[in-house]
Design a protein around this motif. Structure first.
Motif, mmCIF file in Angstrom:
data_model
loop_
_atom_site.group_PDB
_atom_site.id
_atom_site.type_symbol
_atom_site.label_atom_id
_atom_site.label_comp_id
_atom_site.label_asym_id
_atom_site.label_seq_id
_atom_site.Cartn_x
_atom_site.Cartn_y
_atom_site.Cartn_z
ATOM 1 N N LEU A 216 -15.316 -17.575 -15.242
ATOM 2 C CA LEU A 216 -15.413 -18.120 -16.592
ATOM 3 C C LEU A 216 -16.506 -19.176 -16.670
ATOM 4 N N GLY A 217 -16.675 -19.964 -15.625
ATOM 5 C CA GLY A 217 -17.751 -20.948 -15.617
ATOM 6 C C GLY A 217 -19.122 -20.290 -15.701
ATOM 7 N N ILE A 218 -19.297 -19.182 -14.986
ATOM 8 C CA ILE A 218 -20.558 -18.442 -15.053
ATOM 9 C C ILE A 218 -20.751 -17.881 -16.457
ATOM 10 N N GLY B 61 -8.398 -25.164 -11.328
ATOM 11 C CA GLY B 61 -8.947 -26.235 -12.143
ATOM 12 C C GLY B 61 -10.295 -25.899 -12.733
ATOM 13 N N SER B 62 -11.111 -25.138 -11.993
ATOM 14 C CA SER B 62 -12.440 -24.776 -12.492
ATOM 15 C C SER B 62 -12.343 -23.941 -13.770
ATOM 16 N N THR B 63 -11.276 -23.155 -13.907
ATOM 17 C CA THR B 63 -11.089 -22.372 -15.125
ATOM 18 C C THR B 63 -10.960 -23.292 -16.331
ATOM 19 N N TRP B 64 -10.157 -24.334 -16.205
ATOM 20 C CA TRP B 64 -9.915 -25.212 -17.352
ATOM 21 C C TRP B 64 -11.107 -26.118 -17.644
ATOM 22 N N GLU B 65 -11.908 -26.427 -16.637
ATOM 23 C CA GLU B 65 -13.169 -27.121 -16.911
ATOM 24 C C GLU B 65 -14.078 -26.238 -17.763
#
Length: 281
Positions: A127-129, A158-162
């Protein structure tokens, strides 16, 4: 040629049937694979590739294409099947799945496979990409959409929610996240870990337009994808798809389901034969 959109939900059901059959044939080559997930998500991929996405099968890097990001690298067997059905990959390479020098490795890698936009994993990065890609397209005034298919297990990262917060901050209305919620991750049921099942209100609280649908109901999927794409509000969209592992093969559906479904050597042909007896009209 641009896109391969089908005109009816019956046609989409036939596409999903073919994706399931292709995935079973690929898994049969190695005697293993994440077939439970592939069978479960086939309807979602059919709607993605044959109703929602804009692309050119003969030119996977066409700048005007919608991007499809597979965050879940081990779902590659499902995506290869969809891309074979979409004529992006040739069917005659199917039996090379998972072999040395194959363009279809067991975990999806962008460097190997035409049409594979990213290398999926570590889980939680997709998702971040996708957020970065959607922001880049905005800045280039490119009207393409970015679709990101992720797993329910990634909702615990956590990276998903960021990424969720960043997408809302940048008002990325060209981003559509699709969550395959099959309630299975490596350590057991997802709802016994960090994702408790109340996902749509959570995403909505972060400012996303959130829908939750039966991921094996073609009518519901088409309506949800249409709503997500046509929404006029300047915010990102998520479709949470409740799918059934091993969907379409009853004897696999009925056994105890875990993250990696084991299939006996004689059962691959039996599963394919079942599908062949159930071709959508």
């Amino acid at each position: 040629m641009t896109t391969l959109h089908d005109g009816s939900n019956t046609s989409l059901m036939r596409r999903a049937w073919s994706i399931r059959r292709l995935a079973l044939r690929m898994a049969q080559v190695q005697g293993q694979g994440y077939i439970g997930q592939a069978l479960g998500v086939a309807d979602v991929l059919a709607v993605n590739y044959f109703h929602a996405l804009t692309y050119r099968p003969e030119d996977p890097e066409w700048e005007g294409r919608d991007r499809f990001y597979l965050s879940i690298g081990h779902y590659a067997i499902a995506l290869y099947s969809a891309m074979i059905e979409a004529c992006i990959l040739p069917e005659d390479e199917l039996e090379t799945y998972g072999m040395d020098d194959s363009r279809m490795p067991m975990s999806g890698m962008a460097a190997y496979t035409p049409g594979m936009e990213i290398t999926g994993g570590s889980l939680g990065h997709g998702l971040g990409i996708a957020v970065g890609a959607a922001l880049g397209l905005k800045r280039k005034n490119n009207p393409a959409f970015v679709y990101n298919l992720m797993s329910d297990g990634e909702l615990g990262e956590g990276s998903t929610w960021e990424a969720v917060m960043a997408a809302r901050s940048h008002q990325l209305d060209n981003l559509i996240c699709v969550v395959d919620f099959n309630d299975q991750q490596a350590d057991g049921p997802t709802t016994q870990a960090l994702a408790k099942g109340d996902e749509a209100p959570k995403w909505a609280a972060f400012g996303w337009h959130a829908q939750e649908v039966d991921g094996n109901d073609m009518d519901a999927l088409v309506a949800a994808f249409d709503t997500a794409r046509n929404l006029s509000e300047p915010r990102p969209r998520v479709i949470i798809c409740r799918t059934q592992m091993c969907k379409g093969v009853p004897f696999l559906e009925e056994r105890e389901i875990t993250h990696f479904v084991r299939v006996d050597p004689d059962e691959w042909a039996r599963a394919i034969a079942h599908l062949d007896a159930q071709i959508p009209a």
